[in-house]
Design an enzyme around this catalytic site. Structure first.
Site, PDB file in Angstrom:
ATOM      1  N   LYS A 164       0.712  -1.542  -0.017  1.00  0.00           N
ATOM      2  CA  LYS A 164       0.462  -0.145   0.255  1.00  0.00           C
ATOM      3  C   LYS A 164       0.979   1.034  -0.118  1.00  0.00           C
ATOM      4  O   LYS A 164       1.439   1.960   1.272  1.00  0.00           O
ATOM      5  CB  LYS A 164      -0.695   0.450   1.090  1.00  0.00           C
ATOM      6  CG  LYS A 164      -2.349   0.593   0.681  1.00  0.00           C
ATOM      7  CD  LYS A 164      -3.197   0.707   2.623  1.00  0.00           C
ATOM      8  CE  LYS A 164      -4.059   1.361   2.397  1.00  0.00           C
ATOM      9  NZ  LYS A 164      -4.888   1.571   0.647  1.00  0.00           N
TER      10      LYS A 164
HETATM   11  N1  PPE Z   1      -7.849  -1.642  -3.202  1.00  0.00           N
HETATM   12  C1  PPE Z   1      -7.296  -0.268  -2.952  1.00  0.00           C
HETATM   13  C2  PPE Z   1      -6.829  -0.258  -3.639  1.00  0.00           C
HETATM   14  C3  PPE Z   1      -7.266   0.535  -1.111  1.00  0.00           C
HETATM   15  O1  PPE Z   1      -6.933   0.804  -1.069  1.00  0.00           O
HETATM   16  C4  PPE Z   1      -7.998  -0.154  -0.251  1.00  0.00           C
HETATM   17  C5  PPE Z   1      -8.161   0.284   0.849  1.00  0.00           C
HETATM   18  C6  PPE Z   1      -9.041  -1.854  -0.386  1.00  0.00           C
HETATM   19  C7  PPE Z   1      -8.530  -2.173  -1.654  1.00  0.00           C
HETATM   20  C8  PPE Z   1      -9.463  -2.519   1.032  1.00  0.00           C
HETATM   21  O2  PPE Z   1      -8.385  -2.710   1.440  1.00  0.00           O
HETATM   22  P1  PPE Z   1      -9.176  -2.707   2.818  1.00  0.00           P
HETATM   23  O3  PPE Z   1      -9.207  -1.505   3.616  1.00  0.00           O
HETATM   24  O4  PPE Z   1      -7.849  -3.269   4.166  1.00  0.00           O
HETATM   25  O5  PPE Z   1      -9.842  -3.575   3.064  1.00  0.00           O
HETATM   26  N2  PPE Z   1      -8.649   1.609   0.912  1.00  0.00           N
HETATM   27  C9  PPE Z   1      -8.003   3.293   2.187  1.00  0.00           C
HETATM   28  C10 PPE Z   1      -8.001   4.311   0.593  1.00  0.00           C
HETATM   29  C11 PPE Z   1      -8.867   4.773   0.518  1.00  0.00           C
HETATM   30  C12 PPE Z   1      -8.846   6.529  -0.165  1.00  0.00           C
HETATM   31  O6  PPE Z   1      -9.327   6.877  -0.371  1.00  0.00           O
HETATM   32  O7  PPE Z   1      -8.075   7.161   0.714  1.00  0.00           O
HETATM   33  C13 PPE Z   1      -8.971   2.903   3.060  1.00  0.00           C
HETATM   34  O8  PPE Z   1     -10.527   1.675   2.797  1.00  0.00           O
HETATM   35  O9  PPE Z   1      -8.550   3.342   4.333  1.00  0.00           O
END
Ligand code: PPE
Length: 311
Positions: A164
């Site tokens: 990330k």
């Molecule tokens: N894919 C991406 C590309 C992504 O950024 C997130 C989280 C996920 C999947 C889901 O991951 P998880 O949170 O572990 O279930 N995105 C983060 C950032 C959003 C933002 O706009 O800033 C979040 O949901 O916190």
């Protein structure tokens, strides 16, 4: 027309390298290396109020672990232990008297040397703020309208997709802006082979004939912690789940579709590329999983108590 985003609701202090700094003073130098080259690793974590009136952080240790893995992938050394980062997250919530909120740990290379090859000292900050429904309250209940992006999800050998990393988000920002300008709520990116990858900040699920499908992690998506929680909830409920690749037209013909992420939680999808999904509202399986999820994060599902860390 693009909707004007609401400014965030500020907290009092931000954790910066061991100190609690007033919100307005949490600043970095303009030559901060990560600002120029996109090498900062981060997390998004939510805390929820619990039945006893205290707050708890959802899957805190898993998020901290992923933060360290993201840093490891980028050859970045976080000068703290995982336990110290866990404590920093709890401390910043306590200091702001918050039982509910979003946490944003971010590790970045500070200023000093310049150039792609520079390896400046790594700093860590943990901010928190109150963040309501990421895709709108209405989206959470009624579903959102999604566009398949004209941008392709980056390849895992160009950008390590497990990590990330801030730099990755150019891909998402371009896709999201394109979707918003066109009047949609969110974008889904296809992978290099044309299979459904993920959304700009969420993983994707579809339901067909009672089975839950989601693209496999090996396809180059972020291994979402919400995604993992949903797989567990579904298995515990006896709902068949398959991690399998599928095409955009499979998505068009799904009985139900939803997206999940820390910020977006579980948001139903009611339309993809102007095709109605199922009945064009939140489907029954989505509803069932969403309600277990919302109870679990709020400490109302004893079987998932281990997912919660008290503030
Ligand atoms: N894919 C991406 C590309 C992504 O950024 C997130 C989280 C996920 C999947 C889901 O991951 P998880 O949170 O572990 O279930 N995105 C983060 C950032 C959003 C933002 O706009 O800033 C979040 O949901 O916190």
């Amino acid at each position: 027309m693009q909707k004007k985003p609401e400014p965030i609701r500020k907290a009092d202090v931000i954790w910066m390298d061991g100190k609690l700094v007033p919100w307005a003073d949490a600043k970095v130098h303009v030559l901060t290396h990560s600002l120029h080259y996109g090498v900062a690793v981060f997390e998004g974590i939510r805390a929820y109020p619990q039945p006893d009136g205290r707050g708890a952080v959802f899957r805190l240790r898993e998020h901290v672990r992923r933060l360290f893995e993201s840093a490891h992938i980028c050859l970045m050394e976080i000068p703290y232990t995982k336990e110290q980062v866990v404590e920093a997250c709890r401390e910043v919530l306590r200091a702001n008297k918050m039982t509910e909120g979003y946490l944003r740990p971010l590790a970045y290379h500070s200023d000093g040397a310049m150039g792609v090859g520079a390896v400046n000292p790594v700093k860590l900050t943990v901010a928190t703020w109150y963040w309501g429904a990421y895709l709108g309250e209405e989206g959470l209940k009624k579903g959102i309208r999604v566009k398949i992006s004209s941008y392709t999800r980056m390849h895992m050998n160009s950008d390590p997709t497990r990590a990330k990393v801030t730099g990755h988000y150019l891909n998402g920002v371009l896709a999201k802006r394109e979707a918003l300008v066109a009047g949609y709520d969110e974008a889904i990116l296809l992978d290099q082979q044309g299979f459904v990858g993920e959304a700009t900040g969420e993983n994707v699920f579809v339901v067909r004939d009672g089975t839950l499908y989601t693209p496999p992690v090996a396809g180059g998506i972020l291994e979402g912690i919400t995604r993992d929680s949903i797989l567990k909830i579904a298995k515990d409920k006896g709902i068949p789940v398959e991690e399998r690749r599928f095409s955009r037209d499979y998505l068009y013909c799904a009985d139900e579709a939803f997206m999940c992420g820390t910020a977006a939680e579980i948001t139903p999808v009611r339309e993809v590329d102007d095709r109605r999904i199922g009945a064009g509202e939140m489907g029954p399986l989505t509803k069932e999983i969403q309600s277990v999820f919302f109870r679990a994060v709020r400490g109302q599902e004893p079987r998932y108590a281990e997912w919660l860390t008290t503030i």
